[in-house]
Design an enzyme around this catalytic site. Sequence first.
Site, PDB file in Angstrom:
ATOM      1  CG  ASP A 266     -55.848  -6.280   4.505  1.00  0.00           C
ATOM      2  OD1 ASP A 266     -54.899  -7.408   3.830  1.00  0.00           O
ATOM      3  OD2 ASP A 266     -55.553  -6.340   5.158  1.00  0.00           O
ATOM      4  CB  VAL A 267     -57.799 -11.898   4.616  1.00  0.00           C
ATOM      5  CG1 VAL A 267     -58.292 -12.169   5.253  1.00  0.00           C
ATOM      6  CG2 VAL A 267     -58.302 -11.886   4.077  1.00  0.00           C
TER       7      VAL A 267
END
Length: 311
Positions: A266-267
Amino acid sequence: MPAHRSPVWQDDGADLLLPVPDEFSFAQNYDHLATATNEALYTLREGRIRKAIAVGTQATVVEIAPEGQAQLRIRFVAEPNADSPALRAGVAEYVHDWFDLGTDLKPFYKMAKTDPLLRQAVESFYGLRNMGIPDLYEAMCWGILGQQINLGFAYTLKRRYVERFGQALEREGETYWLFPTAVRMAALTAEDLSAAGMTTVKKCEYLVDTARLIASGELTKEQLLAADSVKEAEKRLVRIRGIGPWTAHYVLMRCLRRPDAFPIDDVGLHHSIRHVLGLDAKPGKEQILEWSAGWSMWESYATFYLWRFLY
């Protein structure tokens, strides 16, 4: 597995009183909900939360507010069937699940207080809960809609989806929305969604395909909860077209409450870690795996707390 308590509540004849753990802060959870932009599924006003909730074939609107430090008060808003035992029980169970009140966070806080990545987060957001998405179809849709777009646009798409295909409830001059059901969406086509301005044709196909799997009973929460491991549950989900590892772990984290769900790619998680550690660049996956080695069976909560630095 972290200890998990079953829901209990008191009924004072009009409202429901739902006990909360010591490690719970209504203000922290309210502030977290307030960060959502263009939210369609709840309303925040003067420290109270209003939300439409479906219980079987019934639907209602409730107002949730703190009652001292140890309880939540759940008030039915202009509900003619408020005396229905099934409705009252279903609402209490939904709110208990939504706020994740059954999870004992003491072990998590004990671990996090000595963890370089989590120490600041638990000090800043003590009492925050992994506010979930109890409905499987809603959780999967939110994961699909949020793929490869910014969060603001994802909220815009969700509102469009809800107001075009969901159920509206009118209470005291206000409109409240229920998320579209899998049964409702299974009867439509990807072209129906695309014509409504939803998103790409591919995402429309994924939304309809997922609805059909759930409506037919081929995919259920019970099946996923019965998986022997988070890896097994992930494999079941990624076999579905349009569901990759990130979406699978998001659903396992927010809906299935798998404590070891970990959307490591997840960024937002990467940006949060960069913020906490003051890094010049986003960390690599191997670094994150090394830093998170002590989070065993708390990866989900660790991720949620780190996300809170951003939203």
